[in-house]
Scaffold this active site. Sequence first.
Site, PDB file in Angstrom:
ATOM      1  N   SER A   1      41.654  50.068  35.482  1.00 54.38           N
ATOM      2  CA  SER A   1      42.267  48.750  34.658  1.00 54.38           C
ATOM      3  C   SER A   1      42.585  47.747  35.545  1.00 54.38           C
ATOM      4  CB  SER A   1      42.567  49.265  33.442  1.00 54.38           C
ATOM      5  OG  SER A   1      42.322  48.853  33.071  1.00 54.38           O
ATOM      6  N   GLU A   2      41.436  46.737  35.761  1.00 53.21           N
ATOM      7  CA  GLU A   2      42.324  45.718  36.534  1.00 53.21           C
ATOM      8  C   GLU A   2      42.967  45.339  36.136  1.00 53.21           C
ATOM      9  OE1 GLU A   2      38.925  46.074  35.208  1.00 53.21           O
ATOM     10  OE2 GLU A   2      38.086  43.678  34.937  1.00 53.21           O
ATOM     11  N   ASN A   3      43.497  45.577  34.892  1.00 48.48           N
ATOM     12  CA  ASN A   3      44.670  44.675  34.251  1.00 48.48           C
ATOM     13  C   ASN A   3      46.403  45.187  34.593  1.00 48.48           C
ATOM     14  OD1 ASN A   3      43.604  46.739  32.067  1.00 48.48           O
ATOM     15  ND2 ASN A   3      45.174  45.740  30.766  1.00 48.48           N
ATOM     16  N   GLY A   4      46.104  46.659  35.664  1.00 49.84           N
ATOM     17  CA  GLY A   4      47.199  47.197  35.700  1.00 49.84           C
ATOM     18  C   GLY A   4      47.128  47.879  36.049  1.00 49.84           C
TER      19      GLY A   4
ATOM     20  N   SER B   1      46.842  44.736  41.570  1.00 50.15           N
ATOM     21  CA  SER B   1      45.836  45.096  41.087  1.00 50.15           C
ATOM     22  C   SER B   1      44.441  44.430  41.307  1.00 50.15           C
ATOM     23  CB  SER B   1      46.138  45.146  39.414  1.00 50.15           C
ATOM     24  OG  SER B   1      44.511  45.484  39.379  1.00 50.15           O
TER      25      SER B   1
END
Lengths: 234, 234, 211, 211
Positions: free
Chosen positions: C46-49, C88
Amino acid sequence: MKKIYPDARAALDGLCFDGMTVMSGGFGLCGIPENLIAALRDTGAKDLTVISNNAGVDDFGLGLLLQTRQIKKMISSYVGENKEFERQYLSNELELEFNPQGTLAERCRAGGAGIPAFYTKTGVGTMIAEGKEHKEFNGETYIMETGLIADLSIVKAWKGDEQGNLVFRKTARNFNPMMATAGKVTVAEVEEIVPLGSLDPDCIHTPGIFVQRMIKGDHEKRIEQRTVRQRENA
Amino acid sequence: MKKIYPDARAALDGLCFDGMTVMSGGFGLCGIPENLIAALRDTGAKDLTVISNNAGVDDFGLGLLLQTRQIKKMISSYVGENKEFERQYLSNELELEFNPQGTLAERCRAGGAGIPAFYTKTGVGTMIAEGKEHKEFNGETYIMETGLIADLSIVKAWKGDEQGNLVFRKTARNFNPMMATAGKVTVAEVEEIVPLGSLDPDCIHTPGIFVQRMIKGDHEKRIEQRTVRQRENA
Amino acid sequence: MPWDRNQMAERAAKELEDGFYVNLGIGIPTLVANYIGEDIDVTLQSENGMLGMGPFPYEDEVDPDLINAGKQTITELRRTSYFSSADSFGMIRGGHIDLSILGAMEVSEKGDLANWMIPGKMVKGMGGAMDLVAGVKRVVVVMDHTSKNGDPKLLHECSLPLTGQGVVDMVITNLGVFEIDETGMKLTELAPDVTVEDVKASTEADFEVAV
Amino acid sequence: MPWDRNQMAERAAKELEDGFYVNLGIGIPTLVANYIGEDIDVTLQSENGMLGMGPFPYEDEVDPDLINAGKQTITELRRTSYFSSADSFGMIRGGHIDLSILGAMEVSEKGDLANWMIPGKMVKGMGGAMDLVAGVKRVVVVMDHTSKNGDPKLLHECSLPLTGQGVVDMVITNLGVFEIDETGMKLTELAPDVTVEDVKASTEADFEVAV
């Protein structure tokens, strides 16, 4: 050098002025410096340029600063959750600079790390690339993006000690560590101030050198999309 | 996808070839992949370009690969501890590219993060800047440095789990995390393989996505400068 | 009979391979997680980390500090690691993610993608989409074959502002599957009872037929 | 009487201020740590990835995973944090370190510094010196006033390859203290019983006298 301040108002004292650039950590409403945003509103500083991945919702987070029209310009990757934002933007009361999320994150990191510019292939061939320097490396085209710094960075962490060492929790980390490095002054709010020496030195996300002031905040931690599943045999 | 291999030889099987570029983590002899360096020597691969902050000492670390003349070129910031290095360099048997330490670290990070080049003021006005692109930002001059990637990265961590998640210990972290991101294939050696779920997910320094193969190694951990103080009333 | 949303997600899940690191976009792509084969081990980013995203939480597990890129509450797994947004997107931009599955408004026959903006209407922003399509090794689009008005979404050229140029490797619609490479677009599968003529009738893009 | 090594370090320590983050080079600069005033709180950075460096260990505390940039074994403090080399030099390059104190072979009257290489002899490498002088807010050099042969080290122009151009803010030698800014070099202090004439006799660089 005491870094711990009694409250958010005290922690921002003397730091805010009209026309300043502010970085504000968080992704959506997750990991935002709730207390410092409210205190920033209360300073009345206006014509702010705010660098934040999102713009909060109408009545929470950066939405508070939109309500009071203190923001002149946003640099963000996604602002879809905020109706007041939409209204101000469509009526040209607000400037908006979209950055791809990864480019925004890297620009903050670069600013804090003394890197004035870097190349990325994100956005090549799109409107994001317009007016930017293009350069080829190994036969591929990249665009140049610049580092960002702010007059003030406000960040939210889970735990902090008196030296300003910070630890974040789960996905509330997001933009906070880079923004902490890119503020001329960085103020952090934490859920808990812990005794010096109680944080594992191998697991400190933001070393205290980046944090000039710190407060213990109270956090509502509002959830935008409460999505749950049901227990099958509950 | 099993990432854990029985030993260093098995972990390098099929990965090594003449003329390849290898990144090797560590600072001095601290946090170097001792077992994988020895196994790389045993593969006999030659004409290697090795990217490492230092070159080991005569009989340990990368010194092993200098003894066997497997290294064609080093990219390093400091090689002052190694007499065999000096001999080979002065007799033109070895190429050497010096990078400022921070530039080297950033080049590895950039390579792993898809950034082909960045600007820095480190080295401006020195021989390091010769032949490099110069550019002004806000009235200051910077030089362009490029990202580095390697055919193989070998790194040393403290703990790892079966997914390749790594944790480093104290100053043995150094170049290892960036180099882990910049290898087309990254092989890690750890002191301890721990059960999945036992590492704190907020404190994983290298997420498993960057590690393709892993072994448990045996580590001598030689000390270069044992410097101690005396207890005053011992 | 054209595929429904779940069938499109099920088809997209076949693109996953053992050991893959995958980023799933919002909407139909999220459903792909329900169809990951039991015989393969896939890790969701998930690209938020976050790497190693688990399912949605039970009510008593909800944690405001644990959300995905769609801002939905989620859970962690034993393999999970958290990291900053810079790390990320370093992962994404550096080509470490094997596959991204995402939705689209338009795709061109050259693999151009438009999925972030409709000029004149409110623009919400591209979020991480531009980074994902530029950085991830392979990009699969899952979308309805036509717009709600019946207009084709597979075009010669995208009319909307691009998210990325020449970035799409595969498109899965309710009518079938297309592969895109330097030589152009190729129809490689049809949904049950859908004909090549059906597809041609609702497609502007040129494509080779290879079903 | 010219200052000895310890007196030079003691003088350099006066440049430290409460709350400073400081990087100390190898040699005399390392001794500065012994003279930090008890009334100020200073944090030492080691560029191999540590903030909050403690003293050398007792024999039974030696840890091979805990060394400073000179590869010496050291200890941690309650405030200590560890980080990667990239993060460490981000801190340095980004201007977050207040002060760097380091040795030199030559300094020019414009603040150019040479301390990493003697052509024709073995070159060991610049390590982190170029990054430090380029990035740290204030750079103080501590060195003997002349070489072992008695040659001046404060020059019009450095003869050796530079570590940085116009980077030195202050030079402390066994004879005195010099400040350097855009207007040039200025002698601001003399060691006990050292005269301006003594200094001039062993200095090539032009300097203003402001003692």
